[in-house]
Motif scaffolding. Structure first.
Motif, PDB file in Angstrom:
ATOM      1  N   ARG A   1     -24.409 -33.601 -68.052  1.00 37.46           N
ATOM      2  CA  ARG A   1     -23.933 -34.797 -68.758  1.00 37.46           C
ATOM      3  C   ARG A   1     -24.924 -35.017 -69.879  1.00 37.46           C
ATOM      4  O   ARG A   1     -26.122 -35.145 -69.632  1.00 37.46           O
TER       5      ARG A   1
ATOM      6  N   ASN B   1     -30.521 -43.649 -56.479  1.00 36.15           N
ATOM      7  CA  ASN B   1     -29.898 -43.933 -57.779  1.00 36.15           C
ATOM      8  C   ASN B   1     -30.140 -42.764 -58.720  1.00 36.15           C
ATOM      9  O   ASN B   1     -31.252 -42.257 -58.818  1.00 36.15           O
TER      10      ASN B   1
ATOM     11  N   ALA C   1     -29.065 -39.734 -58.433  1.00 34.97           N
ATOM     12  CA  ALA C   1     -29.149 -38.415 -57.787  1.00 34.97           C
ATOM     13  C   ALA C   1     -28.000 -37.489 -58.201  1.00 34.97           C
ATOM     14  O   ALA C   1     -28.114 -36.268 -58.125  1.00 34.97           O
ATOM     15  N   GLY C   2     -26.885 -38.080 -58.601  1.00 36.12           N
ATOM     16  CA  GLY C   2     -25.727 -37.269 -58.988  1.00 36.12           C
ATOM     17  C   GLY C   2     -24.524 -37.456 -58.081  1.00 36.12           C
ATOM     18  O   GLY C   2     -23.574 -36.675 -58.112  1.00 36.12           O
TER      19      GLY C   2
ATOM     20  N   HIS D   1     -26.066 -44.794 -50.857  1.00 31.86           N
ATOM     21  CA  HIS D   1     -27.502 -44.699 -50.621  1.00 31.86           C
ATOM     22  C   HIS D   1     -27.884 -45.454 -49.356  1.00 31.86           C
ATOM     23  O   HIS D   1     -29.057 -45.649 -49.065  1.00 31.86           O
TER      24      HIS D   1
HETATM   25  N1  LIG Z   1     -22.063 -40.953 -69.098  1.00 31.34           N
HETATM   26  C1  LIG Z   1     -23.227 -40.313 -68.900  1.00 31.34           C
HETATM   27  N2  LIG Z   1     -23.800 -39.584 -69.907  1.00 31.34           N
HETATM   28  C2  LIG Z   1     -24.969 -38.937 -69.716  1.00 31.34           C
HETATM   29  N3  LIG Z   1     -25.644 -38.951 -68.575  1.00 31.34           N
HETATM   30  C3  LIG Z   1     -25.129 -39.654 -67.546  1.00 31.34           C
HETATM   31  C4  LIG Z   1     -23.900 -40.374 -67.666  1.00 31.34           C
HETATM   32  N4  LIG Z   1     -23.647 -40.974 -66.491  1.00 31.34           N
HETATM   33  C5  LIG Z   1     -24.660 -40.650 -65.685  1.00 31.34           C
HETATM   34  N5  LIG Z   1     -25.544 -39.865 -66.311  1.00 31.34           N
HETATM   35  C6  LIG Z   1     -26.788 -39.321 -65.713  1.00 31.34           C
HETATM   36  O1  LIG Z   1     -26.440 -38.490 -64.634  1.00 31.34           O
HETATM   37  C7  LIG Z   1     -27.359 -38.660 -63.570  1.00 31.34           C
HETATM   38  C8  LIG Z   1     -26.610 -38.886 -62.273  1.00 31.34           C
HETATM   39  O2  LIG Z   1     -25.819 -40.053 -62.403  1.00 31.34           O
HETATM   40  P1  LIG Z   1     -24.802 -40.487 -61.250  1.00 31.34           P
HETATM   41  O3  LIG Z   1     -24.047 -41.637 -61.780  1.00 31.34           O
HETATM   42  O4  LIG Z   1     -24.046 -39.307 -60.780  1.00 31.34           O
HETATM   43  O5  LIG Z   1     -25.828 -40.931 -60.108  1.00 31.34           O
HETATM   44  P2  LIG Z   1     -25.534 -41.655 -58.725  1.00 31.34           P
HETATM   45  O6  LIG Z   1     -26.167 -40.807 -57.664  1.00 31.34           O
HETATM   46  O7  LIG Z   1     -24.117 -41.982 -58.578  1.00 31.34           O
HETATM   47  O8  LIG Z   1     -26.427 -42.982 -58.871  1.00 31.34           O
HETATM   48  P3  LIG Z   1     -26.160 -44.510 -58.395  1.00 31.34           P
HETATM   49  O9  LIG Z   1     -26.625 -44.589 -56.968  1.00 31.34           O
HETATM   50  O10 LIG Z   1     -27.038 -45.314 -59.287  1.00 31.34           O
HETATM   51  O11 LIG Z   1     -24.706 -44.818 -58.560  1.00 31.34           O
HETATM   52  C9  LIG Z   1     -28.303 -39.776 -63.978  1.00 31.34           C
HETATM   53  O12 LIG Z   1     -29.512 -39.206 -64.381  1.00 31.34           O
HETATM   54  C10 LIG Z   1     -27.621 -40.436 -65.135  1.00 31.34           C
HETATM   55  O13 LIG Z   1     -28.571 -40.870 -66.075  1.00 31.34           O
END
Ligand SMILES: Nc1ncnc2c1ncn2[C@@H]1O[C@H](COP(=O)(O)OP(=O)(O)OP(=O)(O)O)[C@@H](O)[C@H]1O
Ligand SMILES: [Mg+2]
Length: 238
Positions: free
Chosen positions: A13, A38, A40-41, A191
């Motif tokens: 991303r 938070n 993690a992906g 989480h």
């Molecule tokens: N639209 C985007 N453009 C670029 N990078 C992104 C975008 N959305 C998320 N990211 C990046 O991708 C990575 C993973 O994000 P993701 O939303 O999958 O995490 P998550 O595990 O769902 O976290 P959370 O518990 O906060 O929801 C993070 O480093 C975030 O900064």
């Protein structure tokens, strides 16, 4: 056949590789919890399963369909609860459910809507009220009801218990176990270590885009919360 197969999946991303070659399988009728902090992906994984993000490499299949080829078929088999589900504040719970179900080509009777709202534990006197005066937990219950009402074989749930109080979380966990007992395949991301251990047959621990551990429920027992919590904390600190 596995219900969901993710193999050597790499997803970027922007400029960063958010998923770094992750692989896991979800068996039909089982509950898999992808656990991670938070960023993690976790949400990225679900968005890739839905075809909203394209893999750089690796493969993703749902019930034998390849996400890069058969996305229309896959979307019919999946109900997705987004991280921040948005429902219309000026409609009541019944109207919101009917509206989104009709968009999905899936009409339901008032009695069927009530059955789903009973299952998620939304109080009866709130159902015909506009949702703009609902609490966060009440809105989340309606969003969960919507994903159940789609009656798909696969459920993808992004932080489903966010905003729910402990009693509502227990009810939700019981509902997830019931749905799994009916043969539904459930992939949830969270989480919440405790919640994951309560419902999951298998937990995958995701850390900065890598799957760094997995835990299985043994026959007749749930996954041990202390063990997973320790692994989560240790890996997070590493
Ligand atoms: N639209 C985007 N453009 C670029 N990078 C992104 C975008 N959305 C998320 N990211 C990046 O991708 C990575 C993973 O994000 P993701 O939303 O999958 O995490 P998550 O595990 O769902 O976290 P959370 O518990 O906060 O929801 C993070 O480093 C975030 O900064
Ligand atoms: Mg997320």
């Amino acid at each position: 056949m596995t219900a969901i197969t993710i193999k050597n999946l790499v997803v970027s991303r922007g400029d960063s590789k958010v998923l770094q070659s992750i692989s896991f399988e979800v068996q039909p009728g089982s509950v898999y919890a992808l656990l991670g902090g938070n960023g993690a992906g976790k949400s990225t994984s679900l968005l890739t399963l839905l075809g909203f993000l394209k893999p750089d490499s690796g493969s993703v299949t749902v019930l034998g369909h390849d996400v890069t080829k058969d996305i229309a078929k896959i979307r019919h088999t999946i109900a997705y609860l987004p991280e921040a589900a948005t429902l219309y504040p000026h409609l009541n719970a019944y109207e919101n459910l009917s509206y989104f179900l009709e968009l999905a080509g899936n009409k339901k009777t008032r009695a069927e809507l009530d059955t789903a709202l009973d299952e998620v534990g939304l109080q009866v006197d709130a159902r015909a009220r506009h949702m703009d005066n609902y609490s966060k937990g009440m809105r989340q219950k309606v969003a969960i009801a919507l994903s159940i009402l789609r009656e798909t074989p696969v459920l993808l749930l992004d932080e489903p218990t966010s905003g729910l109080d402990p009693v509502a979380i227990d009810e939700f966990n019981a509902l997830v176990r019931k749905l799994s007992g009916q043969g539904k395949t459930i992939l949830m991301v969270t989480h919440d270590v405790y919640g994951a251990c309560q419902v999951a047959d298998r937990i995958g621990l995701l850390r900065r885009g890598e799957l760094v551990g997995s835990f299985d429920a043994q026959a007749g027992a749930r996954i041990d919360t202390e063990i997973v919590h320790a692994a989560f904390a240790e890996r997070a600190a590493a």
